[in-house]
Design a protein around this motif. Structure first.
Motif, PDB file in Angstrom:
ATOM      1  N   UNK A 166      12.490 -35.376  16.050  1.00 16.91           N
ATOM      2  CA  UNK A 166      11.074 -35.018  15.793  1.00 16.91           C
ATOM      3  C   UNK A 166      10.234 -36.279  15.867  1.00 16.91           C
ATOM      4  N   UNK A 167       9.138 -36.179  16.598  1.00 15.15           N
ATOM      5  CA  UNK A 167       8.272 -37.339  16.771  1.00 15.15           C
ATOM      6  C   UNK A 167       6.815 -36.906  16.887  1.00 15.15           C
ATOM      7  N   UNK A 168       5.943 -37.870  16.653  1.00 17.88           N
ATOM      8  CA  UNK A 168       4.506 -37.632  16.700  1.00 17.88           C
ATOM      9  C   UNK A 168       3.852 -38.853  17.324  1.00 17.88           C
ATOM     10  N   UNK A 169       3.421 -38.779  18.580  1.00 20.23           N
ATOM     11  CA  UNK A 169       2.733 -39.914  19.198  1.00 20.23           C
ATOM     12  C   UNK A 169       1.307 -40.049  18.642  1.00 20.23           C
ATOM     13  N   UNK A 170       0.900 -41.292  18.374  1.00 20.78           N
ATOM     14  CA  UNK A 170      -0.419 -41.564  17.808  1.00 20.78           C
ATOM     15  C   UNK A 170      -1.015 -42.785  18.503  1.00 20.78           C
ATOM     16  N   UNK A 171      -2.279 -42.674  18.907  1.00 21.79           N
ATOM     17  CA  UNK A 171      -3.010 -43.810  19.471  1.00 21.79           C
ATOM     18  C   UNK A 171      -4.303 -43.952  18.683  1.00 21.79           C
ATOM     19  N   UNK A 172      -4.434 -45.051  17.952  1.00 20.75           N
ATOM     20  CA  UNK A 172      -5.649 -45.255  17.161  1.00 20.75           C
ATOM     21  C   UNK A 172      -6.864 -45.474  18.053  1.00 20.75           C
ATOM     22  N   UNK A 173      -6.650 -46.082  19.203  1.00 20.40           N
ATOM     23  CA  UNK A 173      -7.694 -46.287  20.215  1.00 20.40           C
ATOM     24  C   UNK A 173      -7.191 -45.674  21.518  1.00 20.40           C
ATOM     25  N   UNK A 174      -8.079 -45.527  22.485  1.00 20.67           N
ATOM     26  CA  UNK A 174      -7.667 -44.958  23.767  1.00 20.67           C
ATOM     27  C   UNK A 174      -6.496 -45.745  24.358  1.00 20.67           C
ATOM     28  N   UNK A 175      -5.522 -45.020  24.874  1.00 17.06           N
ATOM     29  CA  UNK A 175      -4.291 -45.602  25.406  1.00 17.06           C
ATOM     30  C   UNK A 175      -3.897 -44.831  26.663  1.00 17.06           C
ATOM     31  N   UNK A 176      -3.397 -45.540  27.658  1.00 13.34           N
ATOM     32  CA  UNK A 176      -2.913 -44.910  28.889  1.00 13.34           C
ATOM     33  C   UNK A 176      -1.400 -45.010  28.904  1.00 13.34           C
TER      34      UNK A 176
END
Length: 129
Positions: free
Chosen positions: A83-93
């Motif tokens: 189980x995982x949850x991707x998170x980007x605090x700022x825009x990410x490519x």
């Protein structure tokens, strides 16, 4: 893929966050790009590993047992069943490599979940990107 492509440029041109798009096929896998910001959803892929490669920016992959911080040029494979949850605090490519059977958010459906049909449509096919 009939000509060289720039995954970073293709990802930068996307209009929607968390809406991956297929840019190439490799045996039984898709190569996808996405522009991400904020949180996707806690989910798992029971039968498939998932490779994340950060093209630009920073991505945090939260997992129940650990959290991984990725910066531009970093790659990480989330093993099947984790189980995982991707998170980007700022825009990410990002670029993803996944088996063709991988569902976007596993068995979880949210407003950010994209069907395979949405992911494989040609880039620029709709105004929403």
């Amino acid at each position: 893929m009939k000509a060289p492509v720039s995954p970073e440029q293709l990802a930068a041109g996307l209009k929607q966050y968390w809406s991956p798009r297929v840019i190439a096929e490799l045996d039984d896998s898709y190569v996808k790009v996405a522009k991400v910001k904020g949180t996707l959803a806690w989910h798992a892929h029971d039968d498939e590993d998932e490779l994340f490669y950060v093209l630009r920016g920073r991505l945090r992959i939260e997992m129940e047992q650990a959290t991984v911080e990725l910066e531009s040029g970093d790659a990480y494979v989330v093993p099947r069943g984790v189980r995982h949850n991707p998170v980007a605090d700022e825009e990410c490519l990002i670029m993803l490599i996944e088996r063709k059977s991988t569902r976007h958010t596993g068995g979880v459906v949210t407003d950010k979940t994209r069907s395979l049909e949405e992911q494989i449509r040609p880039l620029g096919a709709t105004k929403s990107g």
